[in-house]
Design an enzyme around this catalytic site. Structure first.
Site, PDB file in Angstrom:
ATOM      1  N   GLN A  87       0.843  -1.195   0.000  1.00  0.00           N
ATOM      2  CA  GLN A  87       0.000   0.000   0.000  1.00  0.00           C
ATOM      3  C   GLN A  87       0.877   1.244   0.000  1.00  0.00           C
ATOM      4  OE1 GLN A  87      -2.481  -0.117   3.460  1.00  0.00           O
ATOM      5  NE2 GLN A  87      -3.037   2.016   3.350  1.00  0.00           N
ATOM      6  N   GLY A  88       0.884   1.978  -1.102  1.00  0.00           N
ATOM      7  CA  GLY A  88       1.759   3.153  -1.236  1.00  0.00           C
ATOM      8  C   GLY A  88       0.989   4.438  -1.042  1.00  0.00           C
TER       9      GLY A  88
ATOM     10  N   SER B 154       1.490   6.694   2.300  1.00  0.00           N
ATOM     11  CA  SER B 154       2.253   7.688   3.082  1.00  0.00           C
ATOM     12  C   SER B 154       3.484   8.172   2.317  1.00  0.00           C
ATOM     13  CB  SER B 154       2.733   7.073   4.400  1.00  0.00           C
ATOM     14  OG  SER B 154       1.668   6.522   5.110  1.00  0.00           O
TER      15      SER B 154
ATOM     16  N   SER C 140       4.843  -1.015   3.755  1.00  0.00           N
ATOM     17  CA  SER C 140       5.152  -2.316   4.367  1.00  0.00           C
ATOM     18  C   SER C 140       5.390  -3.377   3.294  1.00  0.00           C
ATOM     19  CB  SER C 140       4.002  -2.772   5.256  1.00  0.00           C
ATOM     20  OG  SER C 140       3.836  -1.902   6.338  1.00  0.00           O
TER      21      SER C 140
ATOM     22  N   GLU D  54      -9.370  -1.228   6.906  1.00  0.00           N
ATOM     23  CA  GLU D  54      -8.142  -1.587   7.632  1.00  0.00           C
ATOM     24  C   GLU D  54      -8.296  -1.367   9.139  1.00  0.00           C
ATOM     25  OE1 GLU D  54      -4.851   0.834   6.337  1.00  0.00           O
ATOM     26  OE2 GLU D  54      -3.356  -0.346   7.422  1.00  0.00           O
TER      27      GLU D  54
HETATM   28  C1  FAD Z   1       3.663  -0.707  11.375  1.00  0.00           C
HETATM   29  C2  FAD Z   1       3.321   0.353  10.349  1.00  0.00           C
HETATM   30  C3  FAD Z   1       3.024  -0.028   9.061  1.00  0.00           C
HETATM   31  C4  FAD Z   1       2.731   0.951   8.100  1.00  0.00           C
HETATM   32  N1  FAD Z   1       2.485   0.552   6.821  1.00  0.00           N
HETATM   33  C5  FAD Z   1       2.192   1.476   5.878  1.00  0.00           C
HETATM   34  C6  FAD Z   1       1.958   1.058   4.527  1.00  0.00           C
HETATM   35  O1  FAD Z   1       2.034  -0.133   4.194  1.00  0.00           O
HETATM   36  N2  FAD Z   1       1.673   2.000   3.612  1.00  0.00           N
HETATM   37  C7  FAD Z   1       1.593   3.340   3.934  1.00  0.00           C
HETATM   38  O2  FAD Z   1       1.280   4.128   3.043  1.00  0.00           O
HETATM   39  N3  FAD Z   1       1.855   3.772   5.197  1.00  0.00           N
HETATM   40  C8  FAD Z   1       2.151   2.869   6.174  1.00  0.00           C
HETATM   41  N4  FAD Z   1       2.418   3.282   7.465  1.00  0.00           N
HETATM   42  C9  FAD Z   1       2.496   4.714   7.742  1.00  0.00           C
HETATM   43  C10 FAD Z   1       1.361   5.258   8.594  1.00  0.00           C
HETATM   44  O3  FAD Z   1       0.158   5.313   7.867  1.00  0.00           O
HETATM   45  C11 FAD Z   1       1.802   6.645   9.079  1.00  0.00           C
HETATM   46  O4  FAD Z   1       2.926   6.443   9.919  1.00  0.00           O
HETATM   47  C12 FAD Z   1       0.724   7.349   9.844  1.00  0.00           C
HETATM   48  O5  FAD Z   1      -0.344   7.700   9.007  1.00  0.00           O
HETATM   49  C13 FAD Z   1       1.281   8.633  10.527  1.00  0.00           C
HETATM   50  O6  FAD Z   1       1.956   9.436   9.620  1.00  0.00           O
HETATM   51  P1  FAD Z   1       3.449   9.954   9.937  1.00  0.00           P
HETATM   52  O7  FAD Z   1       4.278   8.788  10.365  1.00  0.00           O
HETATM   53  O8  FAD Z   1       3.904  10.749   8.770  1.00  0.00           O
HETATM   54  O9  FAD Z   1       3.303  10.894  11.224  1.00  0.00           O
HETATM   55  P2  FAD Z   1       2.877  12.418  11.218  1.00  0.00           P
HETATM   56  O10 FAD Z   1       1.704  12.615  10.343  1.00  0.00           O
HETATM   57  O11 FAD Z   1       4.105  13.239  10.925  1.00  0.00           O
HETATM   58  O12 FAD Z   1       2.437  12.628  12.715  1.00  0.00           O
HETATM   59  C14 FAD Z   1       3.383  12.864  13.788  1.00  0.00           C
HETATM   60  C15 FAD Z   1       2.592  13.062  15.080  1.00  0.00           C
HETATM   61  O13 FAD Z   1       1.764  14.239  14.964  1.00  0.00           O
HETATM   62  C16 FAD Z   1       0.406  13.911  15.234  1.00  0.00           C
HETATM   63  N5  FAD Z   1      -0.477  14.708  14.356  1.00  0.00           N
HETATM   64  C17 FAD Z   1      -0.307  14.951  13.043  1.00  0.00           C
HETATM   65  N6  FAD Z   1      -1.342  15.695  12.564  1.00  0.00           N
HETATM   66  C18 FAD Z   1      -2.184  15.913  13.604  1.00  0.00           C
HETATM   67  C19 FAD Z   1      -3.430  16.583  13.750  1.00  0.00           C
HETATM   68  N7  FAD Z   1      -4.032  17.185  12.712  1.00  0.00           N
HETATM   69  N8  FAD Z   1      -4.032  16.582  14.968  1.00  0.00           N
HETATM   70  C20 FAD Z   1      -3.440  15.955  16.041  1.00  0.00           C
HETATM   71  N9  FAD Z   1      -2.251  15.310  15.959  1.00  0.00           N
HETATM   72  C21 FAD Z   1      -1.630  15.274  14.769  1.00  0.00           C
HETATM   73  C22 FAD Z   1       0.277  12.437  14.910  1.00  0.00           C
HETATM   74  O14 FAD Z   1      -0.802  11.846  15.617  1.00  0.00           O
HETATM   75  C23 FAD Z   1       1.633  11.899  15.370  1.00  0.00           C
HETATM   76  O15 FAD Z   1       1.616  11.673  16.754  1.00  0.00           O
HETATM   77  C24 FAD Z   1       2.724   2.340   8.448  1.00  0.00           C
HETATM   78  C25 FAD Z   1       3.027   2.716   9.768  1.00  0.00           C
HETATM   79  C26 FAD Z   1       3.341   1.746  10.709  1.00  0.00           C
HETATM   80  C27 FAD Z   1       3.665   2.170  12.114  1.00  0.00           C
END
Ligand code: FAD
Length: 383
Positions: free
Chosen positions: A126-127, A129, A163, A246
């Site tokens: 899944q692409g 993020s 992932s 999901e």
């Molecule tokens: C085990 C795992 C598997 C994953 N697999 C995939 C995958 O296969 N494909 C894919 O596309 N992605 C995947 N992800 C990514 C995942 O979807 C993102 O990590 C997640 O959506 C958070 O985005 P970020 O890491 O950029 O954090 P950020 O968006 O940078 O957030 C950082 C912090 O700020 C907080 N925050 C941000 N915006 C707000 C707001 N508006 N209000 C309150 N708090 C806020 C967040 O809650 C977090 O605590 C995976 C993540 C994990 C941990």
């Protein structure tokens, strides 16, 4: 009918009971696989996926013409639950991608893509993020530019946290197709073959030692128009469909797995009533409550799905409940049964470590609360 009165009617229990018995009989002839020394988790899960598919245990609720068994969501839930109860190494996590393809693909794409996804002949990732677009997914900058003759797209950009991309054949990729239009109507989805020229996959090692995550670099990647899923601009609703499926506990087998661990904690309390401090006894009590609430919600979602209601923003409630139940359960288990968690090569300890990620993957807990506030409670927004 209001949102609250979907009947909890699960059809013919005899039919389900038969399915569960059929699965248990099959499992005695096809024992659960063991992870080989040094075998990457993704390869182990893929082996298990193929084994399950060979027995007809993948895609229970997917129509037969697309490689499934044409049964109901309840049959899928029963199979996932039974597998969790047998401590199976996880149910193939493709149900939510399959739902997105079922809903948005053309008939030709469904027939071409779904049977191979269900059988494991094609592995999907899944692409969504990106480095600058996780919680704010709509802020993605990967761009798919249509050729002047309209015949193909050239995609440039970067994805992150994808992932198991290094083990995948296809990526369900989101890219912007119009930089001028509002974000939610300018994102488009593609079924991108990962062996295409211009795609670079770079694995990242996680803290638990697994190489689950990848970065995906897209450099003038050419995709045909018939590799686009849905129309231009359908990417946002497709992404929401994917994450809404999901974010629930229905198809994962997690519930029965949590139930087994909880039972071990309760047994410990029964057999050694004075061995634990009061704080841990009440922690186990809270785990029981979390679990029962999650079970009740899962039954309700199952009833809704059987009634034909697609997964929506309520799945954010499920995701929060599942995250809380899972994290508290493993934290408590670590305190109550520290030695047990390290048995069998530390499989349960690995699950404890992975439970920390539950408040991030599929959208963070803060984002689930924002969705509940805006879309379910209709609270006024500060901006
Ligand atoms: C085990 C795992 C598997 C994953 N697999 C995939 C995958 O296969 N494909 C894919 O596309 N992605 C995947 N992800 C990514 C995942 O979807 C993102 O990590 C997640 O959506 C958070 O985005 P970020 O890491 O950029 O954090 P950020 O968006 O940078 O957030 C950082 C912090 O700020 C907080 N925050 C941000 N915006 C707000 C707001 N508006 N209000 C309150 N708090 C806020 C967040 O809650 C977090 O605590 C995976 C993540 C994990 C941990």
């Amino acid at each position: 009918m209001t949102d609250h009165d979907v009947p909890l009617d699960f059809g013919d229990p005899a039919d389900l009971d038969m399915l569960r018995r059929e699965l248990r009989a099959w499992l005695t002839e096809h024992p659960l696989p063991r992870r080989r020394n040094g075998e990457p988790m993704a390869e182990f899960l893929h082996r298990w996926h193929r084994q399950l598919h060979s027995g007809g245990w993948v895609g229970l609720d997917v129509p037969e013409r697309y490689g499934g068994r044409g049964l109901t969501a309840l049959h899928q839930v029963a199979v996932s639950d039974e597998l969790g109860a047998c401590r199976a190494p996880g149910v193939p996590r493709i149900g939510y991608l399959a739902h997105a393809l079922l809903e948005f693909c053309s008939e030709d794409q469904r027939a071409r893509l779904l049977p191979r996804m269900l059988s494991g002949d094609d592995v999907w990732c899944q692409g969504f993020s990106e480095p600058g677009a996780g919680s704010d997914l709509a802020g993605m900058s990967t761009y798919a530019r249509r050729s002047p003759d309209g015949g193909h797209y050239l995609i440039n950009g970067q994805k992150l946290w994808t992932s198991y991309a290094q083990y995948s054949d296809y990526c369900l990729l989101l890219a912007r197709t119009d930089r001028a239009a509002p974000a939610h109507s300018s994102i488009t989805a593609f079924a991108l073959p990962l062996n295409r020229a211009g795609v670079t996959v770079r694995p990242l090692r996680a803290a638990n030692g697994d190489d689950e995550f990848c970065e995906l670099f897209l450099d003038d990647v050419r995709v045909a128009v018939d590799e686009r899923i849905g129309a231009e601009g359908d990417g946002w609703p497709l992404a929401m469909t994917t994450v809404n499926y999901e974010r629930n506990a229905l198809d994962t087998g997690h519930l029965s797995k949590y139930g087994l661990l909880l039972e071990r904690l309760r047994r410990q309390l029964r057999e050694h009533p004075d061995a634990l401090p009061d704080g841990l006894v009440s922690a186990v009590g809270r785990c029981v409550v979390d679990y029962q609430v999650l079970v009740a919600h899962t039954r309700r979602r199952t009833a809704e799905r059987l009634a034909g209601r697609p997964a929506g923003p309520e799945s954010s409630v499920d995701k929060l409940l599942m995250t809380r139940a899972e994290q508290r359960l493993y934290e408590t288990a670590l305190a109550v049964l520290p030695e047990e968690l390290h048995r069998d090569g530390g499989a349960v300890y690995g699950e404890y470590l992975y439970s920390r990620a539950a408040s991030v993957y599929g959208g963070t807990s803060q984002i689930q609360r924002n969705i509940i506030a805006k879309r379910l409670l209709h609270l006024p927004s500060a901006s």
